[in-house]
Design a protein around this motif. Structure first.
Motif, PDB file in Angstrom:
ATOM      1  N   LEU A  26       0.670  -1.198  -0.036  1.00 55.04           N
ATOM      2  CA  LEU A  26       0.111  -0.018   0.170  1.00 55.04           C
ATOM      3  C   LEU A  26       1.028   1.467  -0.091  1.00 55.04           C
ATOM      4  N   SER A  27       1.382   1.861  -1.279  1.00 55.94           N
ATOM      5  CA  SER A  27       1.609   3.551  -1.747  1.00 55.94           C
ATOM      6  C   SER A  27       1.774   4.129  -2.317  1.00 55.94           C
ATOM      7  N   THR A  28       1.513   5.051  -1.725  1.00 52.69           N
ATOM      8  CA  THR A  28       1.152   6.486  -3.511  1.00 52.69           C
ATOM      9  C   THR A  28       2.036   5.191  -4.987  1.00 52.69           C
ATOM     10  N   ASP A  29       2.878   4.794  -5.318  1.00 50.26           N
ATOM     11  CA  ASP A  29       3.672   4.270  -6.370  1.00 50.26           C
ATOM     12  C   ASP A  29       2.253   3.171  -6.959  1.00 50.26           C
ATOM     13  N   TYR A  30       1.552   3.761  -6.115  1.00 47.74           N
ATOM     14  CA  TYR A  30      -0.249   2.596  -6.317  1.00 47.74           C
ATOM     15  C   TYR A  30      -1.317   3.277  -6.424  1.00 47.74           C
ATOM     16  N   SER A  31      -2.609   3.272  -7.738  1.00 51.07           N
ATOM     17  CA  SER A  31      -4.389   3.595  -7.489  1.00 51.07           C
ATOM     18  C   SER A  31      -4.712   2.773  -6.324  1.00 51.07           C
ATOM     19  N   VAL A  32      -5.788   2.989  -5.732  1.00 51.76           N
ATOM     20  CA  VAL A  32      -6.040   2.658  -4.993  1.00 51.76           C
ATOM     21  C   VAL A  32      -6.771   0.898  -6.031  1.00 51.76           C
ATOM     22  N   LYS A  51     -10.397   4.181 -14.175  1.00 52.97           N
ATOM     23  CA  LYS A  51     -11.683   2.592 -14.555  1.00 52.97           C
ATOM     24  C   LYS A  51     -12.393   2.608 -15.680  1.00 52.97           C
ATOM     25  N   GLN A  52     -12.622   3.839 -16.245  1.00 54.46           N
ATOM     26  CA  GLN A  52     -13.180   4.331 -17.618  1.00 54.46           C
ATOM     27  C   GLN A  52     -12.156   3.829 -18.882  1.00 54.46           C
ATOM     28  N   ARG A  53     -10.671   4.490 -18.656  1.00 54.16           N
ATOM     29  CA  ARG A  53      -9.356   3.980 -19.424  1.00 54.16           C
ATOM     30  C   ARG A  53      -9.082   2.184 -18.937  1.00 54.16           C
ATOM     31  N   GLU A  54      -9.019   1.780 -18.036  1.00 50.13           N
ATOM     32  CA  GLU A  54      -8.560   0.019 -18.040  1.00 50.13           C
ATOM     33  C   GLU A  54      -7.375   0.297 -17.319  1.00 50.13           C
ATOM     34  N   VAL A  55      -7.142   0.095 -16.390  1.00 50.05           N
ATOM     35  CA  VAL A  55      -6.704  -0.101 -15.585  1.00 50.05           C
ATOM     36  C   VAL A  55      -5.299  -0.759 -15.972  1.00 50.05           C
ATOM     37  N   THR A  56      -4.068  -0.352 -15.900  1.00 46.33           N
ATOM     38  CA  THR A  56      -2.879  -0.869 -16.166  1.00 46.33           C
ATOM     39  C   THR A  56      -2.195  -2.102 -15.748  1.00 46.33           C
ATOM     40  N   LYS A  57      -1.912  -1.623 -14.675  1.00 38.62           N
ATOM     41  CA  LYS A  57      -1.749  -2.572 -14.098  1.00 38.62           C
ATOM     42  C   LYS A  57      -2.094  -3.289 -13.414  1.00 38.62           C
ATOM     43  N   ARG A  58      -2.389  -4.817 -12.262  1.00 35.87           N
ATOM     44  CA  ARG A  58      -3.545  -4.812 -11.327  1.00 35.87           C
ATOM     45  C   ARG A  58      -2.455  -5.851 -10.564  1.00 35.87           C
ATOM     46  N   PHE A  59      -2.712  -6.117  -9.133  1.00 32.88           N
ATOM     47  CA  PHE A  59      -2.878  -6.505  -7.579  1.00 32.88           C
ATOM     48  C   PHE A  59      -2.530  -7.717  -8.015  1.00 32.88           C
ATOM     49  N   VAL A  60      -1.813  -9.003  -7.394  1.00 37.65           N
ATOM     50  CA  VAL A  60      -2.162 -10.066  -8.015  1.00 37.65           C
ATOM     51  C   VAL A  60      -1.408 -10.983  -6.893  1.00 37.65           C
ATOM     52  N   THR A  61      -1.685 -11.895  -6.295  1.00 40.74           N
ATOM     53  CA  THR A  61      -1.055 -12.820  -5.764  1.00 40.74           C
ATOM     54  C   THR A  61       0.142 -14.213  -6.374  1.00 40.74           C
ATOM     55  N   LEU A  62       1.220 -14.184  -6.567  1.00 41.96           N
ATOM     56  CA  LEU A  62       1.899 -15.710  -6.216  1.00 41.96           C
ATOM     57  C   LEU A  62       2.326 -16.251  -5.948  1.00 41.96           C
ATOM     58  N   THR A  63       2.300 -17.491  -6.315  1.00 38.31           N
ATOM     59  CA  THR A  63       3.389 -18.849  -5.843  1.00 38.31           C
ATOM     60  C   THR A  63       4.352 -19.968  -6.610  1.00 38.31           C
ATOM     61  N   LEU A  64       5.155 -19.510  -6.178  1.00 42.12           N
ATOM     62  CA  LEU A  64       6.363 -20.023  -6.889  1.00 42.12           C
ATOM     63  C   LEU A  64       6.362 -21.183  -7.432  1.00 42.12           C
ATOM     64  N   ASP A  65       6.360 -21.655  -8.071  1.00 44.71           N
ATOM     65  CA  ASP A  65       6.047 -23.306  -8.601  1.00 44.71           C
ATOM     66  C   ASP A  65       7.469 -23.751  -8.177  1.00 44.71           C
ATOM     67  N   THR A  75       1.945  -6.719  -7.792  1.00 45.99           N
ATOM     68  CA  THR A  75       1.616  -6.059  -9.263  1.00 45.99           C
ATOM     69  C   THR A  75       2.171  -6.390 -11.017  1.00 45.99           C
ATOM     70  N   VAL A  76       1.016  -6.547 -11.514  1.00 46.15           N
ATOM     71  CA  VAL A  76       1.097  -7.008 -12.803  1.00 46.15           C
ATOM     72  C   VAL A  76       1.001  -6.292 -14.153  1.00 46.15           C
ATOM     73  N   ARG A  77       1.459  -6.418 -15.158  1.00 45.38           N
ATOM     74  CA  ARG A  77       0.178  -5.678 -16.220  1.00 45.38           C
ATOM     75  C   ARG A  77      -0.743  -6.710 -16.445  1.00 45.38           C
ATOM     76  N   ALA A  78      -1.292  -5.990 -16.532  1.00 51.47           N
ATOM     77  CA  ALA A  78      -2.955  -5.886 -16.367  1.00 51.47           C
ATOM     78  C   ALA A  78      -4.013  -7.326 -17.280  1.00 51.47           C
ATOM     79  N   ASP A  79      -2.874  -7.278 -18.307  1.00 55.66           N
ATOM     80  CA  ASP A  79      -3.079  -8.815 -18.990  1.00 55.66           C
ATOM     81  C   ASP A  79      -2.994  -9.874 -19.098  1.00 55.66           C
ATOM     82  N   LEU A  80      -1.867  -9.597 -17.594  1.00 53.43           N
ATOM     83  CA  LEU A  80      -1.730 -10.844 -17.399  1.00 53.43           C
ATOM     84  C   LEU A  80      -1.697 -11.555 -15.737  1.00 53.43           C
TER      85      LEU A  80
END
Length: 817
Positions: A690-696, A722-736, A776-781
């Protein structure tokens, strides 16, 4: 000499490289009605004797941004302002003696790669190709930074001054500030030449920042070190090589031996950071002089003997040179070694840009950041690492500031291990049950000065400082943290949590105002919920738990380290004419977390609360005859309660709960176990996830946004995003297939050979037996099942994007039980 104007929009106090850079960047932003006041001549403080090194290297993400910007600015500054400068971009080598140091290099190289810099980790053979005079004994490799170099500090300052003046800003030299005062909403700055009235004022007074701070009623957390470097006479062999090569040697840093060695014309400059270092002006017996302009301390070469001998062994030609000159000057230090850039805590329209240990390397970026704070009220990069509000009152105690400054200086080049236990300045704030927790084996770390248990050792466990100096997942704590997590999973655990920042919000207008300040809903009386605070651009400012007592009475609870920051955010946004009162109650209360499937049974044995009340509810009850507030929440992600009590009642309540818990398998757990447990639930940590490097929206918090509210701070910006579509999104990852290390903060995420995001938290989940990373990762991923790679200390590991639900107890059945 320029005359003092009667008014300006901004007055900057201090004419070193940082203050002049702030003036230049304010003018570039269009704020040309700004004045800089200097007590003596420009550069008369630490700037004039600074070595002038300009590294981009930093283990801090934000300071790497600052230094990268500085280096880029300096490369074009002479042409931009038409002022000649000696700036040598020589590159640099940082030598690594240990495997852990090489890991640090690989991590920083990854950060640099994300920021567009070509920083490389090289082997011993390649070191000699860059630096033919070096001996490579005991080395494992090096970090090569082609952007590093050195600059003339005086020329840099004068170039920035010319640029500022050309844009219309003014500089008044030989004009010391004697006092400041508030008058009709403005600042009045008094000097021997008269008074100047302004809207904003900036303390950029370097090692005299404490003196200026006291004019504002502010005790600045700082001290002053003496730092020496040695200049050597010409070395014929080096002169011949330079003539043939056509350039200088790279700047050499033997960081494990703690010194830098730089070519100075055809001689050398050796600058150690010695363990047997010395503070100055730290007591009544050693006061700061009224004027120390262009002055130095006496030579103290005995402190440097070991470092000189080591440097000669590393670069033997140094031993052929005669000593030319010793520079021993004052350099200011904060308790963590980072500068102060941002709002002056508790003082309206006042800012700080001071206490720079590496002021030349950081001046360019600092000026940019300070100008953004003043003109926009926010910065492009999250700058919490340098925000003056990261320190609270205890850090201004001179004994604490000196102890930490000596420690930071002596370990200036130390590897920043995530679990390292730094010993200086400890036990400043203790829980009322600190001794009880310590007797259970607690190992502590400070959180805004509050000593909290990180893990609980058993007899025979290695609890030495050396044992904490590793990046590896496993250490003496690993099995103990596992035991703590499994106790919370299977029976119950209790965590003593002193120092929660706690604000009492009351008044008839409090609810409506709070609703306009957070993105979501304000809970009803008897309930508690998370409130997310956004800035005008929709970026995440902070997170607070909002406990509604009545419609006009709330308690806002937030991180210990956020105390000054969050209180000031509330006060700054409070309407002057509203029926709203805010009080900081942090020192009055303490908290324990009781979590696990047996927690209800334990509480039933010590109180008559209605323990069937649902998740996110709270109630007042007595335990052992003492009032407390039972709050049904759990950052650990299990059935549980927070037990909030007055400080003086906490020991009695803890004893009762602890005794009742012994028949239910109750165990103590620490902050490292809590971090593991929260990762498995995808819970965010402030100033990591949670920081100002990211939007809500980028932070994955849209479920906390009430779009149907008439308005809230940041709503317009978030609606556009939101109208323009979010470019990056928060994710949870697990290492394989995880290795020996979990993902550190700001590790690169890769896909198809391209960096597509970054981690914000990482660690091992003991309930799920997985290595987890949040980021956070590129939205399409950001689709469940997608594969990306996590770069961990230079090695890439396959990872899988998880569904948008917790890894542990995805339907929150255990939490709601």
């Amino acid at each position: 000499m320029a005359e003092l104007p009667s008014q300006a929009r901004v007055v900057i106090i201090g004419g070193g490289a940082v203050g002049v850079s702030a003036l230049y960047h304010l003018a570039k932003a269009g704020w040309t009605d700004c004045v800089l006041l200097e007590k003596n001549e420009l550069t008369s403080g630490s700037t004039w004797h600074a070595a002038g090194n300009v590294p981009t290297f930093s283990s801090s993400w934000s300071l790497m941004n600052v230094q990268r910007y500085s280096a880029s600015l300096y490369r074009g500054l002479a042409e931009a302002v038409d002022y000649p400068m000696n700036y040598h971009v020589t590159g640099s080598l940082r030598l690594g003696h240990t495997a852990e140091r090489m890991q640090e290099f690989r991590r920083v190289a990854g950060m640099g790669r994300y920021q567009g810099m070509d920083i490389a980790v090289i082997g011993t053979d390649e070191i000699r190709s860059h630096y033919p005079f070096i001996e490579t004994h005991e080395l494992k490799g090096a970090l090569y930074d082609p952007n590093d170099g050195d600059i003339d500090p005086a020329q840099l300052t004068q170039a920035l001054a010319k640029g500022a003046r050309d844009l219309g800003a003014r500089i008044v030299r030989f004009c010391p500030v004697t006092s400041v005062r508030r008058e009709n909403g403005d600042w009045v700055v008094e000097t021997p030449q008269g008074a100047i009235r302004c809207e904003f004022v900036v303390n950029a007074a370097g090692y005299r920042a404490g003196e200026v701070g006291r004019m504002f009623g502010r005790d600045i957390p700082m001290m002053v070190m003496s730092h020496q470097y040695i200049l050597f006479e010409e070395i014929p062999e080096l002169a011949a090589w330079t003539k043939e090569a056509g350039h200088k040697l790279p700047l050499l840093r033997d960081v494990d031996s703690s010194y830098y060695l730089r070519q100075e014309k055809s001689g050398m400059n050796l600058g150690p950071y010695e363990k047997n270092c010395r503070a100055h002006w730290a007591s009544a017996d050693d006061p700061m002089p009224d004027d120390f302009s262009f002055q130095l301390f006496p030579d103290d070469l005995d402190r440097l003997e070991w470092y000189l001998e080591d440097a000669i062994k590393r670069v033997p030609i140094l031993g052929t040179a005669g000593l030319s000159k010793v520079i021993n000057g004052p350099i200011p230090y904060t308790p963590d070694g980072n500068p102060l850039i941002g709002p002056m805590p508790g003082v309206p329209n006042a800012f700080e840009a001071c206490v720079f240990t590496f002021g030349i390397a950081q001046a360019g970026g600092a000026g940019k950041v300070l100008a953004e704070w003043v003109t926009e009220g926010r910065t492009e990069w999250d700058m919490w690492s340098c925000d003056p509000r990261r320190f609270t009152k205890f850090a201004s105690d001179p004994a604490y500031a000196v102890a930490k400054g000596l420690e930071v200086y002596g370990d200036e080049y130390a590897v920043q291990f995530p679990r390292r236990n730094w010993p200086a300045g400890r036990n400043r704030k203790l829980s009322p049950i600190h001794d009880r927790i310590a007797a259970l084996g607690a190992q502590f770390a400070p959180y805004n000065g509050w000593e909290r248990a990180t893990w609980f050792a058993k007899p025979g466990d290695d609890i030495s400082e050396e044992a904490s100096q590793t990046f590896r997942r496993e250490g003496p704590w690993h099995e103990r943290v596992r035991e703590e997590c499994l106790a919370v999973r299977d029976q119950a655990g209790i965590l003593d949590l002193p120092g929660f920042s706690r604000f009492r919000l009351s008044g008839a207008d409090a609810r409506d105002w709070l609703s306009r300040l957070i993105t979501g809903a304000v809970p009803k009386p008897g309930r508690i919920g998370l409130g997310y605070f956004a800035d005008e651009n929709g970026r995440i400012v902070t997170e607070m738990s909002i406990m509604a007592i009545k419609d006009d009475l709330f308690f806002l609870i937030t991180a210990a380290v956020a105390q000054s920051h969050d209180f000031e955010w509330l006060e700054t946004h409070r309407p002057a004419d509203a029926d709203i009162a805010i009080a900081d109650m942090t020192e009055a209360f303490s908290c324990q977390i009781l979590s696990g499937p047996r927690s209800r049974d334990i509480l039933a044995a010590v109180c008559e609360a209605d323990l069937s009340q649902p998740w996110l509810s709270h109630q007042s009850v007595p335990i052992a005859g003492r009032w407390c507030q039972l709050v049904r929440v759990s950052f650990a992600g299990e059935l549980g309660w927070e037990i909030h009590s007055k400080v003086e009642d906490t020991p009695v309540i803890f004893d009762a709960v602890w005794e009742a818990g012994q028949g239910h398998g109750l165990k103590p757990f620490g902050m490292w176990a809590l971090d593991s447990l929260r990762l498995e639930k995808g819970y965010r940590a402030w100033k990591q996830d949670l920081s100002t490097d990211y939007s809500v929206l980028q932070g994955g918090l849209e479920r906390f946004v009430r779009w149907d509210k008439p308005d809230f701070l940041g709503k317009a910006a978030l609606a556009v995003e939101k109208q323009r579509e979010v470019t990056k999104r928060f994710v949870t990852l697990t290492l394989d297939n995880p290795g020996d290390h979990d993902a550190p903060y700001m590790a690169n995420l890769w896909h198809d050979g391209t960096i597509v995001g970054e981690t914000t938290s990482g660690g091992w989940g003991f309930r799920t037996e997985r290595s987890i990373a949040l980021g956070t990762v590129r939205a399409d991923l950001a689709e469940p099942g997608r594969k990306v790679e996590v770069e961990i200390f230079g090695e890439r590991f396959s990872a899988t994007v998880q569904p948008d639900q917790p890894l542990w107890d995805p339907r929150n059945e255990r939490l709601r039980a």
